[in-house]
Each structure stands twice: as C-alpha cells, then as structure tokens.
Design an enzyme around this catalytic site. Sequence first.
Site, PDB file in Angstrom:
ATOM      1  N   ASP A 301       0.813  -1.212   0.000  1.00  0.00           N
ATOM      2  CA  ASP A 301       0.000   0.000   0.000  1.00  0.00           C
ATOM      3  C   ASP A 301       0.854   1.274   0.000  1.00  0.00           C
ATOM      4  O   ASP A 301       2.020   1.262   0.375  1.00  0.00           O
ATOM      5  CB  ASP A 301      -0.874   0.047   1.262  1.00  0.00           C
ATOM      6  CG  ASP A 301      -1.980  -0.982   1.238  1.00  0.00           C
ATOM      7  OD1 ASP A 301      -1.955  -1.863   0.367  1.00  0.00           O
ATOM      8  OD2 ASP A 301      -2.869  -0.908   2.108  1.00  0.00           O
ATOM      9  N   HIS A 443       3.773  -2.259   3.026  1.00  0.00           N
ATOM     10  CA  HIS A 443       3.815  -0.911   2.444  1.00  0.00           C
ATOM     11  C   HIS A 443       5.122  -0.734   1.684  1.00  0.00           C
ATOM     12  O   HIS A 443       6.201  -0.860   2.289  1.00  0.00           O
ATOM     13  CB  HIS A 443       3.702   0.148   3.552  1.00  0.00           C
ATOM     14  CG  HIS A 443       2.387   0.126   4.252  1.00  0.00           C
ATOM     15  ND1 HIS A 443       2.093  -0.767   5.256  1.00  0.00           N
ATOM     16  CD2 HIS A 443       1.260   0.866   4.061  1.00  0.00           C
ATOM     17  CE1 HIS A 443       0.846  -0.570   5.660  1.00  0.00           C
ATOM     18  NE2 HIS A 443       0.314   0.413   4.954  1.00  0.00           N
TER      19      HIS A 443
HETATM   20 ZN    ZN Z   1      -2.426   3.102   3.447  1.00  0.00          ZN
END
Ligand code: ZN
Length: 477
Positions: A301, A443
């Site tokens: 992400d 991430h």
């Molecule tokens: Zn996020």
Amino acid sequence: MRTHVLLPSLLLLGSLSLTAACASEASRATTAKARPGSSATASPVRAVDPSKIKGLRIVNDSSENSSCAWATGYPDVPGATAMTAAMKKDVEQRLATFRSTCDSNPTAADGFEFNISHQFLVASGDVLGVRLTTQDSTAAGDGLTRRTYWYDGKAGAYRTALALIGDGSRDAFVAALKSELKGREGTDADTVNEAFTDRSRLVGILDDIAFTADGGLRVTFDRGEVGVPAGGAYVVTFSRATATPWLSAFGRRVQHQTVQPSRSLDLGAAATPTPAVPTRTASGDDDTDCKKVRCVALTFDDGPAAPETATLLTYLAQYNARATFFTVGQNVAAHPDLVRAEARAGNEVGNHSWNHPDLTRLTPAQVAYQLNRTSAAIKAATGKTPTLFRPPYGAINSTVRRATTLSPVLWTLDTEDWKYPDAAKIAATVVDKVKRNDVVLLHDIHPTSVAAVPQILRTLTADGYHFVTVSHLRSTM
Ligand code: ZN
C-alpha cells in the site's frame, strides 16, 4: 476535541472542477469563501504534471491504524534542498504535535485523523511552488490549514509566500487585502485590522499566496485568521493588472512561469540519475490454481515510491511472484512509470484513494472524488481501470461502499510494518503467521518493508507457496 471536517481534497475538487470566474481585468479583486463547490472562488489553477520533474521523490509516511490515523506526503525535488527542509520541518512538527495529542487522549484517539497532502503550483524554469494542505482533526476550527512553499532556483533560496510581494509594496498590498476583506460576512473592521496589526505575524497569516493561470494573485486565509471561525476560509483574488506592481522580482518570475510555463524545470541541481524502472513483462494470465496449491496474496500500500517500488519489482521478478499494489493517486501522478512497470510485470494495481483520508469521514461525493481521480491516474499510467480498492486505515462503511463500484479489499495478516521499521522482524511476522490464502498487508514506501521481501519470497517459496494477485486469489479460491 473532535471535529468532523472537510478534507483538503475538497478544496482541490473545488478548484479543479471550476471554470474561470471573476478574474477579468475589469474587476479589481474578487473575494469569496473557499467553500467546496463554490464557483465564486474559482480562478483556474494551471495543472502541473509532476511526472515531468526529474528525480522527484514523494516523501511518504503513514500509519495504517484507525486509531490515531495519520498520513503525510510532501515532495523532494532535486536542487530545492532548502525548500524540502522547510516542508520536512513543518510536516514533522505538526505530526509530532498530533501524535502527542493522541498519546495524551488514548480513549479519544479512535476519532483522530491527521493528513498532509501536496499540490504542485509551478514547476517550471527556475521556479518551484508547492502547496501543502494539512487536515488535523484535533486542531482548532475546521483543522484545515494551507501553506505555499517557493523555491528560487536563480538565487538558490527557499522563499515564503510573502516573498512574492516586494518589500516596498507590502503596505499597499495589505491595505488592499484589508479593504477586500472588510464587509465580508463573518469579518468586521476590528478583526481584520487586528489580524494585520502585528507585522511579525504577516508571514504566518499570508502563507498561502499563488498565481492563477491568467496571472492574477490569489491569497487564501485559513478559517478564523481574518474573521470569526464560522465565516470559514477566505480567498481574495486580485487581477494581474492590480497585482503586478506589488510583486517582487521573484514574484514576477513566478507569475511569468505560471502563465507561460517553460518546457522543463531546472533548479541547478547536479545531474540526478533517473532510477531504473524494471522492464519485466508477464502475461496477464496466471494459471496457478489456488484450489490445488498454497496461495498467498502479498499487498503493498501507499506507493508507488522511488526507488523502493522499483527495488521491490526486481525482487518479485526473481521469484516469479505476483503482488497487488494499492496505490495512492498523488504518488501515481508523480511516478506513472513505476505503476506501468507494476502492471506490465503481471501485478495487480488497485486504488488506495488520492491522498489517504479516512473515507468514512467523507460525503459520498468526496469518496467518489478520491477514488475516481485515482482510478483515472492508474488508467492513464497502465491503460487499465482498477477494479479493487483498499480503504485507507481499513475504514469502510455502507456510505463508502455505495459511493463506488470498486470492490473493497482488506487484509487477513497485518505485518504492522509501518510501526516497526525492521526488515528481519517484518519477514519473521509473515513467515511465522502466514496461512494459505492470506492477504498480507505491507507498504512499499518503507525501505525496511521492501528489504523484508526477499526473505519472505525465499522462505514461503520453499514452503510451497505461490504468490498471486488478490483478484486471482478471489477467482480461484
Ligand atoms: Zn495506506
């Protein structure tokens, strides 16, 4: 204190979707509340394509936690070191204040949110201008503040917004602002006079100044700065003819680069090598049958990020692994080449909103704006419209679901990699906890998360896992 407020994107929504208004040379100035959708505020802002800025990095950080939720992103442009440092300082100070408010109000922190997004105003010739919009639900008023940052490549210096105005013209400029503001709903002569009385505070009050596409000068006041908080934010726009005599030499250069942008930006930085973008291609078809073999969907992400995403793509390619990227629109705009490389290598590109707000705090129109603008950026980069979205912080409700046709994706294994920048720990978390058909949250804005990936791929491959996209997992489970 908890306030439910509009997000910065709304102002963008307002400014980008509106047509020119009130900016004719005949009208000396226009004033309006900066209310989303209020066309009276409109003077078109010239769009800047950040993907043309060589060596650009967006400095991102975020929690993926709905309690004390925060996300920040500001640009680091080669050559503009002093300006980047000024933004970094502001972002870090504001975030630290927010996080300490969370720490001292643990029971209320569930409702706290902090967001800093960026917008390029000018990136042309030897001039760079950026607006940072801060949304802080724990701050006074509506918690929305804006600041513009300027860099003068000729002088090699960071400039505040007020530096657009010549020293000898400040009194005339302030007098004109006062006269425009007085008589506005929510202001009176006393509050306006008071706001400008202390000259040492001018730099703080006049911290959002930029040019409209036709060379007019637009000044934005945050809520409560020049009137009662209920009056909201105020925008004053002066025509080009009125404003030009007030400008400093730098201000005139900024005005010129706004109206007639050069082909490129040159801030005098030493040549910045453009990071290589992996060129692996893989067919869209994946014949892995997750009914028969062990599958796992790694998801990344908040990116794309340079150079982390490119590094990650090389790791995935080494193991023939596919992953899903939930990208943030303002980063897609900065690095469409990386998003294209993600898709070309057989990965899935999903939508993670334009600037990472908690979507459950927004109206349906605002949710649609966040997602549609990002889907358009992904389509522009890859040629393909995404079908999946991941709501920031995993925050979703029926309003969000109804506002989009995209299918929401949460996760089943949270590495908390944003909290623990430790590659070995992140890899161990995945390797120890993973189960068949898990959707793993990571991430790709964090170098430590990317550094954990080779160990994850090596160990799980040896355990018989196949790395597939979320849509593939869903279709074959
Ligand atoms: Zn996020």
